[in-house]
Design an enzyme around this catalytic site. Structure first.
Site, mmCIF file in Angstrom:
data_model
loop_
_atom_site.group_PDB
_atom_site.id
_atom_site.type_symbol
_atom_site.label_atom_id
_atom_site.label_comp_id
_atom_site.label_asym_id
_atom_site.label_seq_id
_atom_site.Cartn_x
_atom_site.Cartn_y
_atom_site.Cartn_z
ATOM 1 N N ASN A 9 0.874 -1.180 0.000
ATOM 2 C CA ASN A 9 0.000 0.000 0.000
ATOM 3 C C ASN A 9 0.904 1.221 0.000
ATOM 4 O O ASN A 9 1.474 1.559 1.029
ATOM 5 C CB ASN A 9 -0.907 -0.018 1.237
ATOM 6 C CG ASN A 9 -1.712 1.265 1.347
ATOM 7 O OD1 ASN A 9 -1.909 1.977 0.365
ATOM 8 N ND2 ASN A 9 -2.178 1.565 2.558
ATOM 9 N N LYS A 11 0.172 4.256 -0.318
ATOM 10 C CA LYS A 11 -0.453 5.467 0.246
ATOM 11 C C LYS A 11 -0.233 6.642 -0.725
ATOM 12 O O LYS A 11 -0.204 6.428 -1.941
ATOM 13 C CB LYS A 11 0.080 5.752 1.647
ATOM 14 C CG LYS A 11 0.077 4.510 2.530
ATOM 15 C CD LYS A 11 0.266 4.802 3.980
ATOM 16 C CE LYS A 11 0.486 3.495 4.726
ATOM 17 N NZ LYS A 11 0.225 3.602 6.144
ATOM 18 N N HIS A 94 -9.445 1.219 4.637
ATOM 19 C CA HIS A 94 -8.170 1.398 5.348
ATOM 20 C C HIS A 94 -8.399 2.334 6.540
ATOM 21 O O HIS A 94 -9.203 3.268 6.461
ATOM 22 C CB HIS A 94 -7.121 1.973 4.398
ATOM 23 C CG HIS A 94 -5.736 1.926 4.960
ATOM 24 N ND1 HIS A 94 -5.293 2.844 5.883
ATOM 25 C CD2 HIS A 94 -4.722 1.062 4.768
ATOM 26 C CE1 HIS A 94 -4.048 2.550 6.218
ATOM 27 N NE2 HIS A 94 -3.680 1.467 5.565
ATOM 28 N N GLU A 96 -6.771 4.710 7.620
ATOM 29 C CA GLU A 96 -6.546 6.129 7.314
ATOM 30 C C GLU A 96 -7.770 6.729 6.622
ATOM 31 O O GLU A 96 -8.103 7.895 6.829
ATOM 32 C CB GLU A 96 -5.271 6.288 6.465
ATOM 33 C CG GLU A 96 -4.030 6.021 7.301
ATOM 34 C CD GLU A 96 -2.832 5.507 6.527
ATOM 35 O OE1 GLU A 96 -2.818 5.571 5.287
ATOM 36 O OE2 GLU A 96 -1.893 5.006 7.190
ATOM 37 N N GLU A 167 -5.554 -5.192 10.370
ATOM 38 C CA GLU A 167 -4.542 -4.165 10.617
ATOM 39 C C GLU A 167 -4.846 -3.445 11.931
ATOM 40 O O GLU A 167 -5.670 -2.517 11.954
ATOM 41 C CB GLU A 167 -4.555 -3.137 9.483
ATOM 42 C CG GLU A 167 -4.234 -3.724 8.126
ATOM 43 C CD GLU A 167 -3.604 -2.683 7.215
ATOM 44 O OE1 GLU A 167 -2.471 -2.913 6.795
ATOM 45 O OE2 GLU A 167 -4.219 -1.640 6.966
ATOM 46 N N GLY A 173 2.125 2.244 10.575
ATOM 47 C CA GLY A 173 3.030 3.375 10.427
ATOM 48 C C GLY A 173 3.709 3.792 11.719
ATOM 49 O O GLY A 173 4.306 4.865 11.791
ATOM 50 N N SER A 212 3.181 -2.188 10.175
ATOM 51 C CA SER A 212 4.639 -2.139 10.357
ATOM 52 C C SER A 212 5.309 -3.480 10.057
ATOM 53 O O SER A 212 6.280 -3.852 10.713
ATOM 54 C CB SER A 212 4.996 -1.648 11.765
ATOM 55 O OG SER A 212 4.512 -0.338 11.968
ATOM 56 N N GLY A 234 4.888 1.232 4.646
ATOM 57 C CA GLY A 234 6.224 1.822 4.501
ATOM 58 C C GLY A 234 7.232 0.936 3.795
ATOM 59 O O GLY A 234 7.969 1.394 2.913
#
Ligand code: PEP
Length: 250
Positions: A9, A11, A94, A96, A167, A173, A212, A234
């Site tokens: 992902n 982002k 997600h 976010e 998640e 993150g 992570s 990430g």
């Protein structure tokens, strides 16, 4: 029995040129993967990535979509638009999106059903916040989120056409990861929740871990029997790191 799926992902990262470069570097590193490999890129990169992954085993994913076919929904993209660009997977719900853009369980459900009916594979994200885990709500919450998201799908669709990503919000993150056992246990709980409504489809549906995940912790997570891959943020932005995570496919 379940083929793992490892999805990146990205982002809000990478221009079309950067995106093409990243997948061009990634392709030879993951060519022998025995899992499904997906990159979920910003929509402006679809054309560049679709071109760069031609003839490789990498699949194209999006990070969101609207549930309507067309209309006055400024800024939104439909399933048909994604498909026309070569997209096969779409991340939905997600944390976010839930946190910053008002995504709710109800709209995640509308998007999930629309994606499946259009022939896209949704990667439906569920997970608890830190305070929810501390209060002991994790299991009830993730089962609730999952079952609401899947409402309206048949058992066959749940088994074959959906991916769930567990998640924990506190692990996204942050550098904090659920322990192998925590992730395995919660994914097992989600699977049993699915079984309560969709029966044996629970044994087929793929449930990833995300939060992570990186080349250092992926081995332990991927070794867990309930975990069918990862949704990687990430660490998916560097070809070498992402390819190392893919290297732990079962
Ligand atoms: C994600 O964005 O879904 C995610 C898991 O991010 P990160 O790996 O950076 O925690």
């Amino acid at each position: 029995m379940r083929k793992p799926i490892i999805a990146g992902n990205w982002k809000m990262n990478k221009t079309p040129a950067e995106a093409a470069q990243l997948v061009t570097e990634l392709a030879p590193l993951v060519a022998d993967a025995s899992c499904d490999v997906v990159v979920c890129t910003p929509a402006v990169n679809f054309a560049a990535v679709a071109e760069a992954i031609k003839g490789t085993n990498i699949k194209l994913g999006a990070q969101n979509m609207h549930w309507k076919e067309s209309g006055a929904y400024t800024g939104e993209l439909s399933a048909a638009m994604l498909k026309a660009c070569g997209v096969e997977y779409v991340v939905l719900g997600h944390s976010e999106r839930r946190q910053y853009f008002g995504e709710t369980d109800a709209t995640v459900n509308l998007r999930t059903v629309a994606a499946v009916k259009a022939g896209l594979t949704p990667i439906v994200c569920v997970g608890e916040k830190k305070e929810e885990r501390e209060a002991g709500y994790t299991n009830a919450l993730v089962v609730y989120q999952t079952l609401i998201a899947l409402t309206g799908l048949t058992a066959e669709e749940v088994a074959k056409k959906v991916v769930i990503a567990y998640e924990p919000v506190w692990a996204i993150g942050t550098g904090l990861t659920a322990t192998d056992e925590q992730a395995n246990e919660t994914i097992g709980v989600i699977r049993e929740g699915i079984r309560s409504v969709y029966g044996d489809a629970a044994d087929e549906v793929r449930i990833q871990y995300g939060g992570s995940m990186n080349p250092k912790n992926a081995k332990g997570l991927m070794a867990q029997p309930e975990i069918d891959g990862g949704l990687i943020g990430g660490a998916s932005l560097k070809a070498e790191d992402f390819s190392k995570v893919v290297g732990f496919d079962k």
